[in-house]
Design a protein around this motif. Structure first.
Motif, mmCIF file in Angstrom:
data_model
loop_
_atom_site.group_PDB
_atom_site.id
_atom_site.type_symbol
_atom_site.label_atom_id
_atom_site.label_comp_id
_atom_site.label_asym_id
_atom_site.label_seq_id
_atom_site.Cartn_x
_atom_site.Cartn_y
_atom_site.Cartn_z
ATOM 1 N N ILE A 179 0.829 -1.202 0.000
ATOM 2 C CA ILE A 179 0.000 0.000 0.000
ATOM 3 C C ILE A 179 0.866 1.254 0.000
ATOM 4 O O ILE A 179 0.607 2.217 -0.719
ATOM 5 N N THR A 180 1.907 1.220 0.797
ATOM 6 C CA THR A 180 2.778 2.387 0.876
ATOM 7 C C THR A 180 3.463 2.640 -0.463
ATOM 8 O O THR A 180 3.570 3.784 -0.923
ATOM 9 N N GLU A 233 1.088 4.248 -2.721
ATOM 10 C CA GLU A 233 0.931 5.677 -2.427
ATOM 11 C C GLU A 233 2.087 6.483 -2.990
ATOM 12 O O GLU A 233 1.903 7.561 -3.543
ATOM 13 N N ARG A 241 1.615 6.835 -6.726
ATOM 14 C CA ARG A 241 0.578 7.792 -7.085
ATOM 15 C C ARG A 241 1.088 9.212 -6.909
ATOM 16 O O ARG A 241 0.857 10.086 -7.737
ATOM 17 N N LYS A 242 1.789 9.410 -5.850
ATOM 18 C CA LYS A 242 2.270 10.758 -5.565
ATOM 19 C C LYS A 242 3.291 11.199 -6.610
ATOM 20 O O LYS A 242 3.397 12.391 -6.917
ATOM 21 N N ARG A 269 -7.576 -3.898 3.350
ATOM 22 C CA ARG A 269 -7.220 -2.589 2.802
ATOM 23 C C ARG A 269 -6.820 -2.658 1.339
ATOM 24 O O ARG A 269 -6.993 -1.703 0.592
ATOM 25 N N GLU A 309 -8.215 -3.973 -0.869
ATOM 26 C CA GLU A 309 -9.395 -3.960 -1.714
ATOM 27 C C GLU A 309 -9.991 -2.563 -1.863
ATOM 28 O O GLU A 309 -10.662 -2.274 -2.840
ATOM 29 N N ILE A 310 -9.766 -1.716 -0.881
ATOM 30 C CA ILE A 310 -10.434 -0.406 -0.919
ATOM 31 C C ILE A 310 -9.543 0.691 -1.447
ATOM 32 O O ILE A 310 -9.969 1.807 -1.678
ATOM 33 N N VAL A 311 -8.311 0.349 -1.648
ATOM 34 C CA VAL A 311 -7.352 1.319 -2.143
ATOM 35 C C VAL A 311 -7.524 1.454 -3.662
ATOM 36 O O VAL A 311 -8.103 0.585 -4.293
ATOM 37 N N THR A 312 -7.083 2.568 -4.235
ATOM 38 C CA THR A 312 -7.220 2.764 -5.670
ATOM 39 C C THR A 312 -5.859 2.928 -6.323
ATOM 40 O O THR A 312 -5.133 3.844 -5.973
ATOM 41 N N LYS A 358 -13.511 -4.826 -8.995
ATOM 42 C CA LYS A 358 -14.492 -5.761 -8.436
ATOM 43 C C LYS A 358 -15.910 -5.358 -8.813
ATOM 44 O O LYS A 358 -16.210 -4.188 -8.993
ATOM 45 N N PRO A 402 -18.388 -3.826 -4.268
ATOM 46 C CA PRO A 402 -17.452 -3.943 -3.157
ATOM 47 C C PRO A 402 -18.029 -4.698 -1.971
ATOM 48 O O PRO A 402 -17.315 -5.114 -1.086
#
Lengths: 371, 371
Positions: A258-259, A262, A265-266, A285, A287-290, A345, A348
């Motif tokens: 996840i990090t 991020e 993306r940044k 988590r 699953e909910i991250v983009t 998905k 969700p």
DNA sequence: CTGAGAAATGCAAACGTTTGCATTAAATTG
DNA sequence: CAATTTAATGCAAACGTTTGCATTTCTCAG
């Protein structure tokens, strides 16, 4: 008006009913030689007097506490938390309590915990070790006294004991091969301290997948550190400090994945187009991250259930050493998501991804013996 | 070669050293009347013989178990998990073990747990109740025996007991007012079952904020249901089944907030432009989702520490009823994020948002007495 | 009825500590 | 060096159960 202080004991009941303590005790425990009539009388009186059994007294006499100990690195991480939940609920069904302890990944604390849990005379112990536990002798006491002990997830390499763990080699292999299949040619692996079996095995899987696909293994493409957010961020900085950028990253932990995401993306690195990411553990988590992150599910439910099953098994039967020291492998499953080009998905709320029950069945069969 | 079975007890040590068991016991407990020399002899021998104290025997004799019981709805949810972590670690410092139990939001299970924990003769009990617990009489035993008991988060309305809880009224108020400040005129509130104090108070805060800002309170803009993903999704479907859409949603739970956000994204409702969202609890997930979600932090660390402090306090001193039945309010703080138009976080690794330590200090001071 | 066997109950020890009180050993004082 | 205080140790009961074995109470066949 009943007397203020004073817990009621079975001798109080005995006096009140002009019975002996032994019959009272037996009546409460539904011993066969006690007549139905007295059982009823005793139980009724017990209720009336507000009697509550004293587990410590019984435990002392019986030499069993009806308590299971659990030591995990920390219960705020997804995987150990999920396992703890299952274990707790499952044990309850068997009438056992659970003392959950966190080592906070400190060997010192783990040692102390082992000692206090032993002092509590737990009837069984489940342990997921510290990242740095290589000497397991602080668990010797339990083995000496024949107290059932099960290691899971982070398990010893050569300490003779019952082990239940995920198929980390296969997990590492599948994660890596998945990236290869999606077209990656330059895959970074972010690993943990190699003192911990999980990481060595996943790393081995990674290497195997590279080799099988004729990709070179490059030392500078593998990172080792404790898998915190801070370290992950730093790793990302190093990874993307110079070209060529990797086109795939296999992080051995979802927090890290996840990090990294991020960071990407940044910094305008597109996931999955420029770089694909795979994590490990299937933390919700991911699953909910983009975009959502592909990860390796470890079936915590299955593992938790099997830990409890093993403990109950060991407690009941005085088992042959063969079982006490066997190894069980819980299967894993790659869950494909957007970070490697998977479809978003459907909805969700009810993800079609994993059917735990089915996996469960498969898992139960997959009992391997230690080589 | 020492004998195989057989736990060593203090009488074994006594025999070996030709001392009485009492001196051995006292020596091990550093009793002042024992000479330094014998203490040394005893401890050395204890170590040599592999002696381990039996906590049950000591507990039986002392009438204290050195165990604290904890009952929470479930440890897989962020807030109770965070609290449990803190409590566990903190208690360890005081030499107490923690038995963590989950009621799974079932009153029946909560009752059973209370009973078994009482049987274990826990020295103290911390409880966050079921959503549906309105009758608390199953905890009467503890009060009768003067066993310290602390309720937190989900607390009883009129059961005389020590309570530590967040400022839910203020939380509901701030969340709502924040939406108003950001320009919302039609704010939906997704609440939980009103049997639970949290939700009634947050709802009251919501109403208060509306009133203060001259916005009408509309019954059909408030939803009540258990805060699962499924229910949240259904709520979203109802909310957006007909125009006019609300321009703000205050969900009393982050899981709900996240689900609503997912619904919006799937259906092209822009957050925060078309609709702003505020959650509750400051679950870390609110930070990694896109857009990140504004939420209300409840300082779980502070709360956990204060629960332990209260328990230790109550155990040590036989406290006056005044303290045993007082209420403490832990402050809350609104954490502004993108879902209400806040700036994206600087770097995801070291968010500047909250300094727990500072907030901590503030919290400690904010002890209110029950009105 | 008697006696034998089965069914129900009771006795007392044991589990491993802790602790109030009694006792003995050591240190101090006049 | 006896007398007295102080320091160190020991005795035995208690905590609330459970359980092997002994004992009592039934039940019922002969």
């Amino acid at each position: 008006m009943s007397s203020l202080r004073s817990e009621k004991t079975i001798v109080d009941i005995a006096e009140e009913l002009e019975l002996s303590v032994s019959t009272v005790s037996r009546a409460l425990n539904d011993h066969p030689n006690i007549s139905a009539k007295t059982k009823e009388r005793v139980k009724k009186m017990a209720r009336k007097m507000g009697y509550r059994p004293n587990a410590m007294a019984a435990g002392l006499r019986n030499n069993k506490s009806k308590i299971i100990g659990l030591i995990v690195p920390r219960i705020s991480m997804f995987f150990p938390a999920a396992i703890s939940t299952i274990i707790q609920n499952k044990l309850q069904e068997y009438g056992y309590n659970l003392i959950i302890c966190q080592s906070n990944d400190s060997l010192q604390q783990e040692i102390e915990l082992a000692n206090t849990l032993y002092s509590a005379r737990v009837d069984g112990l489940a342990v997921s070790a510290t990242l740095y536990t290589t000497d397991f002798s602080h668990f010797d006491i339990f083995k000496q006294q024949n107290t059932p002990i099960v290691f899971f997830d982070r398990t010893p390499k050569d300490y003779n004991v019952k082990v239940i763990k995920g198929d980390d080699f296969l997990g590492g292999f599948k994660a890596t091969e998945h990236l290869v299949e999606k077209g990656c040619k330059d895959i970074v692996h972010i690993s943990g301290p190699l003192t911990c079996n999980l990481y060595t095995e996943r790393l081995a899987g990674y290497k195997e997948a590279l080799q099988k696909n004729k990709l070179p293994y490059k030392k500078n493409r593998v990172f080792f550190h404790e898998l915190t957010r801070e370290n992950a961020w730093q790793a990302a900085e190093r990874i993307f400090s110079q070209k060529p950028y990797p086109d795939g990253i296999f992080a051995t932990n979802d927090t890290t994945a996840i990090t990294i995401l991020e960071y990407c993306r940044k910094h305008g690195i597109r996931v999955p187009e420029d770089c694909k990411i795979v994590g490990y553990s299937n933390d919700p988590r991911t699953e909910i991250v983009t975009p959502s992150i592909t990860s390796v599910d470890q079936y915590p439910t299955t593992m938790g259930e099997r830990i409890v099953a093993a403990l109950m098994d060991l407690i009941q039967a005085r088992h042959p050493a063969a079982y006490r020291h066997s190894q069980e492998i819980v299967p894993i499953q790659l869950v494909e998501r957007e970070s490697t080009g998977g479809m978003p998905k459907e909805t969700p709320v009810a993800p079609a991804g994993i059917k735990v029950s089915a996996a469960n069945g498969a898992a139960v069969k997959a009992v391997k013996k230690k080589k």
